[in-house]
Structure formats: structure tokens, C-alpha cells
Design an enzyme around this catalytic site. Structure first.
Site, short mmCIF file in Angstrom:
data_model
loop_
_atom_site.label_atom_id
_atom_site.label_comp_id
_atom_site.label_asym_id
_atom_site.label_seq_id
_atom_site.Cartn_x
_atom_site.Cartn_y
_atom_site.Cartn_z
N ARG A 95 15.64 5.22 2.86
CA ARG A 95 14.47 6.50 2.49
C ARG A 95 14.26 7.39 3.41
O ARG A 95 14.10 7.16 4.60
CB ARG A 95 13.18 5.51 1.76
CG ARG A 95 13.48 5.02 1.14
CD ARG A 95 12.63 3.58 0.69
NE ARG A 95 11.69 4.09 -0.51
CZ ARG A 95 10.75 3.84 -0.84
NH1 ARG A 95 10.19 2.47 -0.28
NH2 ARG A 95 10.04 3.76 -1.23
N GLY A 104 6.64 11.90 -2.29
CA GLY A 104 7.47 11.99 -2.99
C GLY A 104 8.32 13.52 -2.95
O GLY A 104 9.03 14.03 -3.40
N ARG A 339 0.39 2.50 4.39
CA ARG A 339 0.20 4.17 5.39
C ARG A 339 -1.68 4.39 4.75
O ARG A 339 -1.84 3.40 4.04
CB ARG A 339 1.10 4.78 4.50
CG ARG A 339 0.75 4.67 2.69
CD ARG A 339 1.83 6.69 2.70
NE ARG A 339 1.76 5.91 1.34
CZ ARG A 339 2.83 6.88 0.41
NH1 ARG A 339 3.72 7.14 1.16
NH2 ARG A 339 2.51 7.36 -1.04
#
Ligand code: PEP
Ligand code: MG
Length: 892
Positions: A95, A104, A339
Site C-alpha cells: 500500500r 484513496g 491517522r
């Protein structure tokens, strides 16, 4: 040798939260969580500078390959599984993660390491062949789409056909056998499209995925996102390689995302969504509408208790609201990400204030947490209470604001219709990062699926754009370009209105009304009934305690002055008097003055204007009682006040008793080739001193009248577009004479200042001379930018976008002050002028006065105040506080 790979696992990590620039936000926080003892699957992060190097030079160094090999070996040790081992395979996710969150925008690949052999190993190890083959087919399609460039839609077609031929109602009804044959079909598809077999070697898979993540930094959607959010293109992304945990192992597994506080309101309650028996992206992608997190207490009680405890720890540790991603594998909880959570401005205020009360952060931190531009959101309109409309559907209130527009079902059409000047609302089943340009073009977004953490919700919230998501009543037919909501059919091009604050969807173009904060500002709602306003006022009070710069407003009417004052303006930095001449019958008197053949005629016309100007000024002095009011003398070329043919010219000629041809001749004689550099600014007052005299008299008469009514008046008269001290000397003499005359006749003295705008390079370069004649300077950075760049304010829009697109300019210099060029002139002028007059008052009144980065520049350049539009005043106050706090924290 600098290291490029950072390991985390088994309770220790090479990185920490402070290494975001190196590891990206995701990598840094995975390391931090590991160090904290939070359950995180082990893995490692490749530093973001490797992405930058790869994109610049291509190729992968041997050193990096060796570091990745070592990290992988460590991961195998920690997990007790081997990469590519048919008996007990290690599978990983790959990722992206930049130092600034870009939800995204870049690629993710799950289940990497699966091939025709390891899938059997996974099947045996899990005792669940269906799960193993489902994981394999997901990996094949994700990898083929991202790395090999085979469109995901082709896989979806095969999947749909498989459902049809096997009679499965949904994907989860497909048997292991069906999935096994689907895998074969997927592999054939890859071979047919790429001419090569799907790579079976996990090492090849891994490097393919890593390179794809690096490339994803340059995808259009990612570049667009960075542009909109002002994120530098030079950061690059980290790559996180993490051993897989599975939320799709059955009903004792699941995956979800959650916020430690409500991201919409800021309320202190754990808030989130999850899906049972689902993998990774299913929740964020909005493919299935998820369950409320409270349901998890019932369905996965043990993991839920642990999650509650963990989220509280994370919030305490990071001292801010967290947005977390988790997976439960057979009852065991794992955190995949934490986050700082994106939130609405109302939520940001509440969270900051609550955290100060809870002793978690200081008032200074609370001030720094709120971004100045975010305050805009508090001023967004909401649907008028008089609208009395009945919603046709209610979805999740993902991002506030009220917006009307025509329905458009695809992002390209949204962009095109927006470019034609139409107001569009993008309506989608759900949005994906591919839709980003459509979201940018739309006034609002409406989706049928997805939760508060779906792509549409997160992106729209980040942009301060109205959004409603998960509106399940919507049945969209892309084929017919229409949607059904209950009995209503809405076609593309029909109007709808969204209320992003409540999630309600209405038919038609409904009227909207000012927000809570605006209603308090406008005096129609008591503060006591306005909790968001109270939070706003408290935080702004704290901000004010830290800033050095004063904040004034550019306002031309008493009404604007009152609004500005309610927003906390400490005076008026620019009153453009010309705007007053357009109202009602003033324009006729103004035109009479311009058309007049001689001074006598001009004076007669000016006498008519004087009382009107005086009344305006008196109203503004009253609204700004106790604060300075800077009034600028007439600035635009006279030609701008005249009609350009047609009915209006006819009527004017008639009212002035002129032949039409005669009027046309005068108008044409006034026309200039280059009016912005022509007869405007103080050049008008030099050629027609009676104009300056009338304006000065109106100001002083208004000041004395207001003073007699007990108002503390502080007029500051400002001369525009000076390029030489002689011009200011000339105008100053006229103004002083008018002052003496008015105050002598009226028998009352009021204090006043005479200053000038610095808006031409020559004025900046001769600031020391000009300072002798000036009581203050105000930088007109609109004109100063125009003349420094030699870039017409009125025409730049035609080609500046290309400059920004091509990266020739980082920012539009009319929006963000060009610190290098224009800023240098500003700094020189301040320095030279203050050498002559140490305490010369200096401000700025160009549009830049309301731009946070430009405000920071003004703080650093030693200006005394900034002046901006009334609605930007809170933004400038907060930006000024940030600038002061940043300077105080800067290393000596
Ligand atoms: C300026 O030039 O910056 C300014 C404030 O004046 P105007 O925009 O009216 O030209
Ligand atoms: Mg100007």
C-alpha cells in the site's frame, strides 16, 4: 549508506511517528502503533525518497533490493510463514502512503504472494477453500488492474457471468468450485490481454506491485488531488508491505473504519462502520453499506472491547481525533492504520475546545489545529427555513453546506457541464478516486451507497463541499441517465437541492439561508442559541491573543462595515469610493461631471455628489466607531462610468441635453488603449483637482458630523497609484487645504492621516522619498502584482491556468503573494520607508490580505495590518495568529 527500509513487528519498530517525511504518514504511524504495543500485523516500509528516485531515474538499486530481501526474511521469521511457501505461505498487502494524507488516491494490492500452489496452502491452513480462492481471485483482479493494466471491468464481467451461470445471488454465494474455475478464467483473460501468463513468482509480484505504487504517484487523480490541496508533487510516497490479516475468514471476522470522535459534529463518541466477513477496501469503497460500529458489540464482542480500548489509547497518545482502520481475523483484532481524522470545521472547533477542557492540548495547540481556510465552511449557506419542502430521501450528512444543481451521473459530463457554466450535482452509485475531477467540478455530491468514511464523504469533506452519501433510496439507471427515488423519477439535467448538514435531498432549486454563524453575525440569531458560533468566538479570542498583525476589512458601505466589525475587523483598510458612484441617481451626476466641458461644469456636478458621499462616509464612521477608516480617492479611469452605446447612451444624451453623436464623440475621446496604465488613480486628481477636493471635503464634513454625535472618528485618506513623491505632495496639499477649510467653517477639529497606496514598482523603489509625504502606506498588491509581472489582471485568466498546469508558476500570483518578486519590492519599500520614518504605519489591502500564506508573509515583512474582504476577516485573524505562533516556535 542511508537506509531505505524500516521494519516493524514483534513489539518494536525502526521508525516513529516523527518520521512522516521519510516513511509517509501510514508507515510512520504503523511504526508508532507497533512501539505502543497496539496489535499491528508486522511489515516494513520503503522510504518515500525511493519513489522520488525511481520516478526520476527509473530502475531499482541493488542496495534497495538487498534491504527489501533482508526485511522480507525478518518478516518471515516473525510471522513463521515463508513467502511463496506452498505449505504455509506468507501473504502481504502493498500500500502507498505519502507524508500528507491522500485518501484513496494511490494504489493498494492485497493478498500478494498467492499463486496456483500457495492458494492450496492457504486453503489447507485456513481449512476454508472458498476463502482461499476468493482471496486469490481478488488478488488476480487487483494486481492485473493495477500492475498489468487489464481493466477491472473485464474481471467484473466474468464475475457477473459466473454468478449468473451458477445461480449465485451475490459474490458470497459463489462456491469454492465456482471460484476455482473463475480463477482460471481470470488467468486466461490476463494471457489474452497481455500476451503473457500471470506472474506466479511472489518476488516478481512484489516488485511489480512496488513499482505500481510508485507510478501511482503520477496518476491523474493523484496529481489533481495534490493540486487542489496544495500538496507538493516532490514528496513521493512510501510503500508499506504488511503481512496480511483476513477479515473475510467467516462470521467471526470483519473489517471496518472508525473515528475516535464524530467527524461531522465533533461529539465525543466512538463513531464508525464495519462489515462482517469482508476484506480491506470493501468498507471505504462503499461497495456494501456497512453496519454501525455499535452493532460490533453484539456481533464480535471481544474484539469490540479491545477496539474501544485501543482507540482511546491512540487518541490519548496522538492527542487528536484519529481515523482508524481495523480488521478482525477469527476474533483477533488488528489495527491497519491510524491517522489524524478529517473533520468538518464545526467538528474541528468542538474537538479543539473539548480537548483543551480535557487537558489534552493547550489553547495554543487548539489555535494551530484549525486551518484558516477551513473557517470558510462555517459561513456556508443552509436551506432556508421558509422553503417548507419535503425531502424525497435522506442519506448520511457527510459534508455540510446547501447546494442546488442539475443532476449529472458521470464525472466527465460533470466536468464538461461545469465548464459551460452550469451548476451540477454529481450523483453516483458510489465514487472512486477515478471520479475526482467530477467531484471538483460539482457543487455537491450524492451517492447511493457508502458510509461516512466512503471515498465521496472523505474527499468532499476535505474540499469543504456539500456531500450526502449512503442514500439507499436512490435507484440509479446509468443506462437511462435517470434515477428513481420512491415514486419520483429524476432525469439527468433535472434540478435537485442537497442539505449536507442533515443529509436531506429535495426536488427542485430551493432557496438557501445563511449559516448559524452568519445569522449571529447578521444579528438575527442570539449568540446564546448558537453553540457553533460560541465555539468559533472562543477560539478566535484565543487566536487574537497571539497575533501581532491587526486585521482590517475592505468595505465600501456601512452594511459591509458592520459585517466586517462583527467578524472582528479592527478598522477599514480600503474603502473604494468609486463603488458609491454606481448606485441610484449618483451615476447620472457622476456622468455629468465626466462629460462637463469645463471646471465650472465639473464643480456643479461634483456639488451634487458631495452630500451623497458624505452620507456614505458618516455611516461607515459610525459602523467603525473607535477604529481607523481608510478612504481611497477615486481610482478607476473615468471611461468606466460611461455607457457603451444602446438605450443607456440614448437616455444619458437626452438627460444631458446632448446630441447622441456629441456624447459618442466624448465617450470615444476618453477611450484609452491601455486604461489600467492610463488616466486613473492619482492622475485623475492631478488633472482634475476639484475631484480630490470634493472627496476630501465630503470626508471631513462627515467626520466632523460623526464626531459631534460622539463617534470616535479616525479618517485616513489614501491616494492611489502614486509613482512619484511629487504626485502625493500635490494631492496632499489639496486635501490639507480642504481639511482646514471644512474644520475652520464647522469649528471642530478631528485628527486625520494622509497616506498612499504603494501599488507601482516605482513607488516601492522610491519609498524613502514618498515616506516623507505619507502618514501611512498600504500595499495595493493587486496592481503591484500586475505591474511587477507586467501581467494584466483582467486578461491573465486566459493563459495563467496553463502556466499553473505546466508548473511554470506554483500559484496564481493574484491569489498568493509572489514572495520572491512582488514580496521583495514590499520588503525593500518597508525597509527604506522606515529608515526615514521609523514608525510609519504600513498595511496591505490587495486581495492577498485574506490569503493565509500571504498573511504569513506580511507578518514576516513587519507590516502593521492586513485588510481583506469582510468574509475573510476570521481567516486573516487566524492566519495572523498562526504566523505569530510559528515565528515564536521557529528555531533561533
Ligand atoms: C490593489 O491594487 O491592490 C488595490 C487594492 O486596488 P484595486 O484592486 O482597487 O486596484
Ligand atoms: Mg489598485
Amino acid at each position: 549508506m542511508t537506509r531505505s527500509v524500516y521494519f516493524f513487528g514483534n513489539g518494536t519498530a525502526d521508525g516513529t511517528r516523527d518520521m512522516k517525511v521519510t516513511l509517509g504518514g501510514k508507515g510512520a504511524n504503523l511504526a508508532e502503533m507497533t512501539n505502543l504495543g497496539v496489535p499491528v500485523p508486522p511489515g516494513f516500509t520503503i522510504a518515500a525518497d525511493q519513489c522520488v528516485a525511481y520516478l526520476e531515474h527509473g530502475g531499482i538499486s541493488d542496495a534497495l533490493r538487498a534491504e527489501v530481501r533482508d526485511a522480507l526474511a525478518r518478516l518471515e521469521d516473525v510471522s513463521g510463514k515463508r513467502f511463496g511457501d506452498p505449505a504455509n505461505p506468507l501473504l502481504v498487502s502493498v500500500r502507498s502512503g505519502a507524508s500528507v494524507s491522500m485518501p484513496g488516491m494511490m494504489e493498494t494490492i492485497l493478498n500478494l504472494g498467492l499463486n496456483d500452489e500457495t492458494v492450496e496452502g492457504l486453503s489447507r491452513a485456513s481449512g476454508n477453500p472458498r476463502f482461499a480462492y476468493d482471496s486469490y481471485r481478488r488478488f488476480l483482479q487487483m494486481y492485473a488492474d493495477v500492475v498489468l493494466g487489464v481493466s477491472i471491468h473485464r474481471f467484473e464481467q466474468l464475475l457477473a457471468t459466473k454468478r449468473l451461470t451458477t445461480g449465485a445471488a451475490s459474490d458470497s454465494d459463489l462456491s469454492a468450485e465456482a471460484l476455482r474455475s473463475l480463477v482460471k478464467e481470470y488467468q486466461q483473460l490476463v494471457r489474452a490481454v497481455t500476451g503473457a501468463d500471470f506472474p506466479m513468482d511472489p518476488q516478481v509480484q512484489l516488485w511489480g506491485a512496488i513499482e505500481a505504487v510508485w507510478h501511482s504517484w503520477t496518476l491523474k487523480k493523484a496529481v489533481d488531488y495534490r493540486k487542489v490541496n496544495g500538496i507538493p508533487h516532490t514528496l513521493g510516497t512510501g510503500v508499506n508491505i504488511v503481512s496480511m490479516v483476513f477479515g473475510n475468514m467467516g462470521d467471526d471476522s470483519g473489517t471496518g473504519v472508525a473515528f475516535t470522535r464524530d467527524p461531522s459534529t465533533g461529539e465525543r463518541r466512538f463513531y464508525g462502520e464495519f462489515l462482517v466477513n469482508a476484506q480491506g477496501e470493501d468498507v471505504v469503497a462503499g461497495i456494501r453499506t456497512p453496519l454501525h460500529i455499535d452493532e460490533m458489540a453484539r456481533l464480535l464482542p471481544g474484539a469490540y472491547e479491545q477496539l474501544l480500548d485501543t482507540q482511546a489509547r491512540l487518541e490519548q497518545h496522538f492527542r487528536d481525533m484519529q481515523d482508524i482502520e481495523f480488521t478482525v481475523e477469527r476474533g483477533t483484532l488488528y489495527l491497519l492504520q491510524t491517522r489524524t481524522g478529517k473533520r468538518t470545521t464545526a467538528a474541528a472547533l468542538r474537538i479543539a475546545l473539548d480537548m483543551v477542557d480535557e487537558g489534552l492540548i493547550t489553547q495554543r495547540e487548539a489555535v494551530r489545529r484549525l486551518q484558516p481556510n477551513q473557517l470558510d465552511q462555517l459561513l456556508h449557506r443552509v436551506i432556508a427555513s421558509t422553503a417548507h419542502a419535503t425531502p424525497i430521501a435522506v442519506g448520511l450528512p457527510a459534508s455540510p453546506g446547501a447546494a442546488s444543481g442539475i443532476v449529472v451521473f458521470d464525472p466527465d459530463a460533470a466536468e464538461q457541464r461545469h465548464l459551460k457554466g452550469e451548476q451540477v450535482i454529481l450523483v453516483r452509485e458510489e465514487t472512486t478516486p477515478e471520479d475526482f475531477h467530477g467531484i471538483v467540478a460539482a457543487r455537491a455530491v450524492l451517492t447511493a451507497r457508502g458510509g461516512m468514511t466512503s471515498h465521496a464523504a472523505v474527499v468532499a469533506r476535505g474540499m469543504g463541499k456539500c456531500a450526502i452519501v449512503g442514500c439507499t433510496a436512490l435507484e440509479i439507471s446509468n443506462e437511462h441517465r435517470s434515477m428513481c427515488i420512491g415514486d419520483h423519477v429524476v432525469a439527468e439535467g433535472d434540478w435537485i437541492t442537497l442539505d449536507g448538514g442533515t443529509g436531506r435531498v429535495f426536488l427542485g432549486d430551493l432557496p438557501t439561508q445563511p449559516s448559524e454563524v452568519m445569522r449571529v453575525i447578521n444579528g438575527v440569531l442570539p449568540q446564546a442559541d448558537a453553540p457553533t458560533y460560541q465555539g468559533f468566538a472562543t477560539l478566535m479570542g484565543w487566536a487574537d491573543a497571539h497575533r501581532r498583525l491587526k486585521v482590517r476589512a475592505n468595505a465600501d458601505t456601512p452594511r459591509d462595515a458592520r459585517v466586517a466589525r462583527n467578524f472582528g475587523a479592527e478598522g477599514i483598510g480600503l474603502c473604494r469610493t468609486e463603488h458609491m458612484f454606481f448606485e441610484g441617481d449618483r451615476i447620472t451626476a457622476m456622468r455629468e461631471m465626466i462629460i462637463a466641458r469645463d471646471e465650472g461644469g465639473r464643480r456643479r456636478a461634483l456639488e451634487k455628489l458631495l452630500p451623497m458621499q458624505r452620507a456614505d462616509f458618516e455611516g461607515i464612521f459610525q459602523a467603525m466607531d473607535g477604529f481607523p477608516v481608510t478612504i481611497r480617492l477615486l481610482d478607476p479611469p473615468l471611461h468606466e462610468f460611461l455607457p457603451h452605446g444602446g438605450e443607456e447612451s440614448f437616455l444619458l444624451a437626452q438627460s444631458l441635453g446632448l446630441a447622441r453623436q456629441e456624447l459618442a464623440r466624448i465617450v470615444s475621446a476618453l477611450r484609452e488603449t491601455n486604461p489600467m496604465l492610463g488616466h486613473r488613480g492619482c492622475r485623475l486628481g492631478v488633472v482634475y483637482p476639484e475631484i480630490t477636493e470634493m472627496q476630501a471635503r465630503a470626508i471631513f464634513e462627515a467626520a466632523v458630523r460623526a464626531f459631534r454625535r460622539g463617534i470616535d472618528v479616525r479618517p485616513e485618506i489614501m491616494v492611489p497609484l502614486v509613482s512619484d513623491v511629487s504626485e502625493l505632495r500635490h494631492q496632499r496639499a489639496i486635501i490639507e487645504q480642504a481639511a482646514e477649510q471644512v474644520m475652520g467653517v464647522m469649528g471642530e477639529r478631528v485628527p486625520y492621516l494622509i497616506g498612499t497606496m504603494i501599488e507601482l514598482p516605482r513607488a516601492a523603489l522610491t519609498a524613502d522619498e514618498i515616506a516623507h509625504q505619507a502618514d501611512f502606506f498600504s500595499f495595493g498588491t493587486n496592481d503591484l502584482t500586475q505591474t511587477t509581472f507586467g501581467l494584466s489582471r483582467d486578461d491573465a485568466g486566459r493563459f495563467l491556468p496553463q502556466y499553473l498546469e505546466a508548473g511554470l508558476l506554483a500559484d496564481d500570483p493574484f491569489q498568493v503573494l509572489d514572495a520572491k518578486g512582488v514580496g521583495k519590492l514590499v520588503k525593500w519599500a518597508v525597509r527604506d520607508a522606515r529608515d526615514v520614518k521609523a514608525h510609519l504605519k504600513v498595511g496591505i489591502c490587495g486581495e492577498h490580505g485574506g490569503d493565509p500564506r500571504s498573511v504569513t508573509f506580511c507578518h514576516e515583512a513587519g507590516l502593521d495590518y492586513v485588510s481583506c474582504s469582510p468574509y475573510r476577516v476570521p481567516v486573516a485573524r487566524l492566519a495572523a495568529a498562526h504566523a505569530a505562533l510559528a515565528a515564536a516556535n521557529a528555531p533561533a
